[in-house]
Design a protein around this motif. Structure first.
Motif, PDB file in Angstrom:
ATOM      1  N   ALA A   1       5.743   3.913   1.827  1.00  0.00           N
ATOM      2  CA  ALA A   1       6.372   5.033   2.530  1.00  0.00           C
ATOM      3  C   ALA A   1       7.294   4.526   3.636  1.00  0.00           C
ATOM      4  O   ALA A   1       8.412   5.015   3.824  1.00  0.00           O
ATOM      5  N   LYS A   2       6.820   3.516   4.372  1.00  0.00           N
ATOM      6  CA  LYS A   2       7.615   2.961   5.466  1.00  0.00           C
ATOM      7  C   LYS A   2       8.890   2.303   4.958  1.00  0.00           C
ATOM      8  O   LYS A   2       9.969   2.480   5.522  1.00  0.00           O
ATOM      9  N   ARG A   3       8.771   1.549   3.869  1.00  0.00           N
ATOM     10  CA  ARG A   3       9.949   0.855   3.312  1.00  0.00           C
ATOM     11  C   ARG A   3      10.987   1.836   2.787  1.00  0.00           C
ATOM     12  O   ARG A   3      12.192   1.588   2.869  1.00  0.00           O
TER      13      ARG A   3
ATOM     14  N   VAL B   1       4.715   9.829  -1.184  1.00  0.00           N
ATOM     15  CA  VAL B   1       4.403   8.744  -2.114  1.00  0.00           C
ATOM     16  C   VAL B   1       3.279   9.164  -3.045  1.00  0.00           C
ATOM     17  O   VAL B   1       3.345   8.969  -4.257  1.00  0.00           O
ATOM     18  N   LYS B   2       2.230   9.766  -2.478  1.00  0.00           N
ATOM     19  CA  LYS B   2       1.083  10.185  -3.285  1.00  0.00           C
ATOM     20  C   LYS B   2       1.480  11.250  -4.302  1.00  0.00           C
ATOM     21  O   LYS B   2       1.014  11.229  -5.448  1.00  0.00           O
TER      22      LYS B   2
ATOM     23  N   SER C   1       7.371  10.044   3.681  1.00  0.00           N
ATOM     24  CA  SER C   1       6.002  10.174   4.154  1.00  0.00           C
ATOM     25  C   SER C   1       5.016   9.616   3.138  1.00  0.00           C
ATOM     26  O   SER C   1       5.324   9.515   1.941  1.00  0.00           O
ATOM     27  N   GLU C   2       3.824   9.269   3.617  1.00  0.00           N
ATOM     28  CA  GLU C   2       2.795   8.760   2.721  1.00  0.00           C
ATOM     29  C   GLU C   2       2.380   9.829   1.713  1.00  0.00           C
ATOM     30  O   GLU C   2       2.100   9.526   0.548  1.00  0.00           O
ATOM     31  N   SER C   3       2.365  11.099   2.142  1.00  0.00           N
ATOM     32  CA  SER C   3       2.002  12.178   1.224  1.00  0.00           C
ATOM     33  C   SER C   3       3.031  12.330   0.110  1.00  0.00           C
ATOM     34  O   SER C   3       2.691  12.664  -1.033  1.00  0.00           O
TER      35      SER C   3
ATOM     36  N   THR D   1       0.850  -1.189   0.000  1.00  0.00           N
ATOM     37  CA  THR D   1       0.000   0.000   0.000  1.00  0.00           C
ATOM     38  C   THR D   1       0.889   1.243   0.000  1.00  0.00           C
ATOM     39  O   THR D   1       2.113   1.146   0.182  1.00  0.00           O
ATOM     40  N   ASN D   2       0.267   2.420  -0.166  1.00  0.00           N
ATOM     41  CA  ASN D   2       1.032   3.664  -0.108  1.00  0.00           C
ATOM     42  C   ASN D   2       1.745   3.802   1.235  1.00  0.00           C
ATOM     43  O   ASN D   2       2.904   4.218   1.306  1.00  0.00           O
ATOM     44  N   ARG D   3       1.023   3.448   2.309  1.00  0.00           N
ATOM     45  CA  ARG D   3       1.616   3.563   3.646  1.00  0.00           C
ATOM     46  C   ARG D   3       2.798   2.607   3.794  1.00  0.00           C
ATOM     47  O   ARG D   3       3.846   2.974   4.351  1.00  0.00           O
ATOM     48  N   GLU D   4       2.643   1.399   3.301  1.00  0.00           N
ATOM     49  CA  GLU D   4       3.731   0.422   3.398  1.00  0.00           C
ATOM     50  C   GLU D   4       4.925   0.845   2.548  1.00  0.00           C
ATOM     51  O   GLU D   4       6.083   0.668   2.954  1.00  0.00           O
TER      52      GLU D   4
END
Length: 213
Positions: free
Chosen positions: A173-175, A183-184, A179-181, A168-171
């Motif tokens: 970002a973590k890897r 990635v978006k 930040s998730e934003s 996912t976007n959150r995953e």
């Protein structure tokens, strides 16, 4: 005068076959063959310190399993031993692999299914410090230069490769430690460059264009 080679590939059978093919040429001497990036750097240091001398050329696979990959190994090798040339010899022809290897300092890039004589010619050219690229790689780079606005940045490529694993976007970002934003934001630019409107379409087009594996 012979060309002294070191081979880096994580498949012993591939190394054995390639070694036999290369050593059938009187101009080639394989001084070491190893199965990982860490072993490659250690073997190179050992050759230098024992007085045998560094090889002229390292044949580098890009997918080395666990540990550091071929691109990072190439980067470290060239930084520590700038006089040693590196020829990427791999099955991968994705843009991310080609650009990554060349930016890391590889002198050339050829595919493992190249004809024997073409591979030997590539070895001779790369050992002499001359750039050598498989025809498929040349076409890829010409297309990238012809359409610079659609070329993906290293970060965009990283994001696509992580998303291709189902993250996912959150995953993602973590890897990637962002930040998730962020990635978006990168995805918005990716969609525009690829002419798509969804993640599924972006991954499909990226694979079709050999931007990712």
């Amino acid at each position: 005068m012979s060309i002294r080679l070191m081979m880096v590939d994580d498949h012993p059978v591939v190394r054995a076959g390639l070694r036999a093919l290369l050593e059938a040429d009187a101009e080639v001497e394989v001084v070491a063959d190893v199965g990982s990036g860490d072993e490659a750097l250690q073997a190179l240091d050992r050759l230098v310190t024992t007085g045998d001398g560094a090889p002229d050329l390292v044949l580098m696979d890009l997918n080395l399993g666990d540990g550091i990959g071929g691109i990072e190994t190439t980067r470290k090798l060239r930084a520590q031993h700038p006089g040693v040339q590196v020829l990427a010899v791999t099955t991968f022809d994705a843009e991310a692999d080609v650009v990554g290897a060349l930016e890391a300092g590889a002198t050339g890039y050829v595919l493992k299914d190249a004809p024997t004589e073409a591979l030997l010619d590539a070895v001779r050219e790369a050992a002499a410090g001359r750039s050598v690229l498989a025809p498929e790689v040349q076409q890829l780079l010409v297309r990238r230069m012809a359409e610079p606005r659609t070329a993906l940045s290293p970060r965009e490529t990283e994001i696509l490769e992580v998303l291709a694993t189902g993250a996912t976007n959150r995953e993602a970002a973590k890897r990637l430690f962002i930040s998730e934003s962020t990635v978006k934001t990168h995805l918005v630019h990716l969609y525009e460059k690829l002419g798509v409107e969804s993640r599924t379409a972006a991954l499909r087009v990226a694979r079709e264009r050999r931007l990712i594996r």
